[in-house]
Design a protein around this motif. Structure first.
Motif, short mmCIF file in Angstrom:
data_model
loop_
_atom_site.label_atom_id
_atom_site.label_comp_id
_atom_site.label_asym_id
_atom_site.label_seq_id
_atom_site.Cartn_x
_atom_site.Cartn_y
_atom_site.Cartn_z
N VAL A 68 0.81 -0.77 -0.16
CA VAL A 68 0.06 0.00 -0.42
C VAL A 68 1.05 1.40 -0.26
O VAL A 68 1.12 2.19 -1.26
N ILE A 69 1.47 1.61 1.05
CA ILE A 69 2.74 2.27 0.93
C ILE A 69 4.03 2.60 -0.49
O ILE A 69 3.74 3.87 -0.92
N GLU A 70 4.07 1.10 -1.38
CA GLU A 70 5.02 1.48 -2.51
C GLU A 70 4.25 1.61 -3.18
O GLU A 70 4.44 2.34 -4.51
N ASP A 71 3.11 1.33 -3.34
CA ASP A 71 2.24 1.35 -5.01
C ASP A 71 0.80 2.42 -4.65
O ASP A 71 0.08 2.33 -5.72
N THR A 72 0.70 2.92 -3.55
CA THR A 72 -0.48 3.67 -3.64
C THR A 72 -0.57 5.36 -2.89
O THR A 72 0.66 6.12 -1.96
N GLY A 73 -1.28 6.52 -2.90
CA GLY A 73 -0.83 7.27 -1.91
C GLY A 73 -0.91 7.30 -0.33
O GLY A 73 -0.54 8.10 -0.20
N VAL A 74 -1.05 6.45 -0.03
CA VAL A 74 -1.15 6.10 1.78
C VAL A 74 0.15 5.95 2.30
O VAL A 74 1.21 5.34 1.89
N SER A 75 -0.11 6.71 3.16
CA SER A 75 1.40 6.70 3.75
C SER A 75 1.27 6.48 5.37
O SER A 75 0.72 5.18 5.64
N LYS A 76 2.00 5.77 5.85
CA LYS A 76 2.72 4.98 7.08
C LYS A 76 1.83 5.57 8.46
O LYS A 76 1.27 5.28 9.17
N GLN A 77 1.77 7.06 8.17
CA GLN A 77 0.87 7.32 9.20
C GLN A 77 -0.37 6.91 8.89
O GLN A 77 -1.18 6.76 9.87
N ALA A 78 -0.89 7.01 8.20
CA ALA A 78 -2.28 6.58 7.92
C ALA A 78 -2.76 5.89 8.39
O ALA A 78 -3.39 5.41 8.70
N LEU A 79 -1.44 4.36 7.82
CA LEU A 79 -1.84 3.03 8.44
C LEU A 79 -2.06 2.93 9.71
O LEU A 79 -2.35 2.29 10.29
N GLY A 80 -1.02 4.04 10.48
CA GLY A 80 -0.57 4.04 11.96
C GLY A 80 -2.30 4.36 12.29
O GLY A 80 -2.31 3.89 13.62
N GLU A 81 -2.97 5.22 12.01
CA GLU A 81 -3.70 5.70 12.58
C GLU A 81 -4.72 4.42 12.28
O GLU A 81 -5.64 4.71 13.23
N GLN A 82 -4.68 3.38 11.37
CA GLN A 82 -5.90 3.08 10.84
C GLN A 82 -5.91 2.10 11.58
O GLN A 82 -6.85 0.74 12.13
N PHE A 83 -4.89 1.03 11.05
CA PHE A 83 -4.52 -0.37 11.81
C PHE A 83 -3.21 -0.74 13.69
O PHE A 83 -3.31 -1.47 12.95
N GLY A 84 -2.53 0.63 13.75
CA GLY A 84 -1.92 0.61 15.23
C GLY A 84 -0.40 0.86 14.21
O GLY A 84 -0.04 0.60 12.76
N GLU A 85 0.28 1.57 14.87
CA GLU A 85 1.75 0.88 14.80
C GLU A 85 2.70 0.33 14.24
O GLU A 85 2.93 0.27 13.62
N ALA A 86 2.42 -0.91 14.92
CA ALA A 86 2.72 -1.78 15.46
C ALA A 86 2.83 -2.55 12.71
O ALA A 86 3.81 -3.23 12.62
#
Length: 710
Positions: A74-92
């Motif tokens: 997702v981070i590599e191939d789409t516009g989603v950032s690591k921060q957005a993933l952390g907010e959605q699914f947790g830091e781990a």
């Protein structure tokens, strides 16, 4: 087609319902992020993360690993950032995804550099969470399964990288199921015709030998039942790459490789393993020297089993592996077994031990990373480190150390601790003194002898085999060269400043800070190092420092007075080298030439090579030998001698009596009567050499003696 509901049903066997829901939520998020994207095969892109999660489900990985598998591109191939993933699914989960993602924001000129940088980034992530590498291995496995849509050259490049790095990493972590499949898929991509021929031959051979295999299997199973021992016997199938490697490396035909029958016996506990071993040795005669006990001494990746080779009926070789069910799970899943047992909320010593070993390995990788000059050097060290370990030696306290085949005492010293390796001078093997270059054998007990002022030698790089030792030696040599270059640079700059009647210590800090800014250097040591290595001329730097100090140029008419020569002893280290063209000795008139990257190269003043170097007088320095010069220096001599028996022994005895060593000797015959002897001797100084030459001249059959050097 495999769906998220199919995966959820499988996860129900070992994960609670709330964690399965989180995995499904990650899938729907990835499906939306990758909407419109397709793989080369034409399938929707989201089929790839789903397949990766399915591979991890087979290994009973935890829900966060499965979520990271769903989101790993997702981070590599789409516009989603690591921060957005952390907010959605947790830091781990966000950290796992970031660890698996490639460096896409940086453009690399070379594919090899890009791969090395990406692996280096992943190692950093692995040090924080080891699940990163397990997700990456599953990702690589599915990519290898679907290589078909790529161009042939890209297939081969990916397959080679898989074979050199990821298959070896899987082996190092004990994940045998993934390693075997990665190796076979890589082999099929690199050598498709060879793989196809071996595959057809294996199928044919298995058909012909089915009855013989069944007979041995039944005999083993019946013996177990008669003895009242619990255990199941199964045939062991060789994979394509191992067959090909054995044929290539052992120069054996396919028939010879396939003539060995392989079986595995799985039982309940360790005690039963040894009892079954006794039973099979009673049933078939064991082959001497072919028994290995990996239960008492596990392999570095945690693999445990008893291996034995037997003479079957008609002399047919039978290979048998005996292990417990837990050992079988560890052999197949390795480090992943840690989460398999965690899922059942019961810690297991085998899985915990594997996890500790993996952490220790990654700690070693991080140490190599700190020492490596760049990512390509690091990846080379990693490749060397990933070969299987075969030798087991003991410390004086009885601790077991695993080392690769062919490892030396130096490798052992560095495996104990980097500081011990850097300061080792000798070793006792089984209480007997031995050289540092000695190749080790299993079962030996080693005691390292160190000295405070000892330093690694460049020659050690020719004998060590472990990546840790090679990396640490290179790092120590770079540090040593840096220190010596700074010291030499200081001497050269002070000598140049003395011509202006000042020194580094007397100059205020302002001129130096201005000069460093002009040259875009970070520190005074960087300037001194560049002068010591010949990249900058000391006289030019000194002139500029003096100009800056006075706030104006010195009058051009002013000629600085020359100082005395630089004193050398021969023990300065890596930044003063002795020219091989003229082989200078203490006592010879010498001159130094500042060579870029080497420091000062010492020549005899009559050396013919100096003619072309004199065009740049700023790089030539007057040198003088120290009274304390007591190193040994090689000098080549050419002797014309009457041919006679025992010539070499006579010369060797004479040179030894003169307290010198012969480094090299070669004889060429000019005619039947006369021989030319090329002799290299190690001497302390010119007087010592004159004494040796005088002794040689006293031999009646010795004619002309010439000291070589242009």
């Amino acid at each position: 087609m495999f769906t998220i509901d199919d995966l959820a049903d499988r996860l129900g066997g070992y994960l609670p319902q709330d964690e399965i829901q989180q995995v499904k939520r990650a899938f729907y998020y990835a499906e939306q992020a990758h909407d419109g994207q397709r793989r080369r095969s034409g399938e929707p892109y989201v089929t790839h993360p789903l397949a990766v999660a399915n591979i991890l489900a087979n290994m009973h990985m935890d829900h966060q690993s499965l979520m990271a598998a769903m989101l790993h591109d997702v981070i590599e191939d789409t516009g989603v950032s690591k921060q957005a993933l952390g907010e959605q699914f947790g830091e781990a989960v966000a950290e796992l995804v970031d660890g698996v993602s490639k460096l896409t924001q940086i453009t690399f000129e070379d594919k090899a550099v890009a791969q090395a940088e990406n692996f280096q980034k992943m190692v950093m992530a692995m040090s924080r969470d080891i699940r990163v590498i397990i997700v990456k291995l599953a990702d690589r496995l599915h990519n290898m399964r679907t290589l078909g849509a790529l161009r042939p050259e890209k297939k081969r490049r990916i397959a080679r990288e898989t074979l050199e790095i990821y298959a070896r990493v899987a082996n190092r972590l004990g994940i045998n199921t993934i390693r075997v499949e990665l190796e076979d898929l890589s082999f099929q991509a690199i050598h498709p015709m060879r793989a196809e021929r071996i595959k057809r031959a294996v199928a044919s051979a298995r058909g012909h030998r089915r009855s013989a295999i069944r007979q041995v299997q039944d005999t083993l199973q019946n013996s177990l039942d008669e003895e009242g021992m619990t255990g199941s016997v199964m045939g062991r199938q060789k994979h394509l790459l191992s067959i090909y490697r054995k044929m290539r490396d052992q120069k054996k035909s396919f028939a010879e490789i396939m003539d060995v029958f392989g079986f595995r016996i799985i039982t309940d506990d360790v005690d039963s393993c040894y009892r079954i071993l006794g039973m099979v040795h009673n049933l078939y005669k064991p082959v001497p020297g072919r028994f290995k006990d990996y239960i008492a001494i596990p392999k570095a990746n945690g693999y445990q089993s008893l291996h034995t080779t037997l003479f079957g009926s008609g002399g047919m070789p039978i290979e048998v592996q005996i292990r417990t069910r837990e050992m079988e799970a560890m052999a197949n899943n390795g480090i992943a077994a840690h989460w398999l047992y965690k899922a059942g909320q019961t810690d297991h010593p085998i899985a915990e031990g594997s996890h500790a070993r993996a952490r220790s390995w990654i700690k070693g990788l991080l140490e190599m990373q700190r020492h490596a000059g760049d990512s390509l050097e690091f990846i080379e060290h990693v490749k060397n480190d990933l070969f299987p370990d075969d030798i087991y030696v003991f410390t004086p306290k009885g601790d077991i150390m695993e080392l690769p085949q062919g490892a030396t005492v130096i490798d052992f010293a560095y495996s104990v601790h980097t500081d011990i390796g850097n300061s080792c001078i000798a070793c006792r093997i089984d209480r007997h003194l031995a050289p540092l270059s000695t190749r080790l054998e299993s079962g030996q007990t080693l005691e390292i002898i160190t000295a405070p002022g000892a330093r690694p030698s460049l020659a050690w790089l020719n004998v060590v085999v472990t990546a840790k030792a090679r990396s640490a030696i290179r790092h120590a040599l770079k540090h040593q060269q840096h220190t010596e270059a700074v010291q030499l640079g200081r001497r050269l700059l002070n000598k140049a400043l003395a011509e202006f009647e000042t020194s580094l210590e007397e100059l205020p800090g302002g001129p130096m800070a201005t000069l460093l800014a002009e040259l875009e250097l970070k520190s005074q040591d960087a300037l001194l190092e560049s002068i010591g290595l010949g990249a900058r001329v000391a006289h030019v730097a000194a002139r500029r420092l003096v100009d800056l100090h006075h706030g104006e140029q010195l009058p051009t008419a002013e000629t600085p007075h020359r100082q005395g020569p630089i004193v050398i002893s021969g023990a300065e280290g890596m930044v003063i080298k002795f020219a091989r063209c003229c082989h200078p000795l203490p006592g010879d008139p010498v001159i130094g030439h500042l060579s870029v990257g080497k420091g000062i190269v010492v020549h005899r003043t009559e050396c013919r090579n100096l003619a072309e170097l004199k065009s740049d007088p700023d790089k030539l320095f007057a040198l003088e030998w120290s009274d304390q010069a007591d190193e040994d220096f090689p000098v080549p001599l050419r002797l014309e001698i009457e041919s006679r028996r025992g010539l070499v022994a006579e010369l060797a005895g004479l040179v030894t009596d003169a307290d010198a060593n012969i480094e090299r000797i070669g004889i060429e015959e000019r005619d039947a009567r006369l021989s030319i002897v090329n002799l290299t001797v190690s001497v302390r100084n010119r007087v010592h050499l004159a004494r040796i030459i005088k002794r040689l001249r006293n031999l009646s059959h010795v004619g002309k003696i010439t000291r070589l050097g242009n």
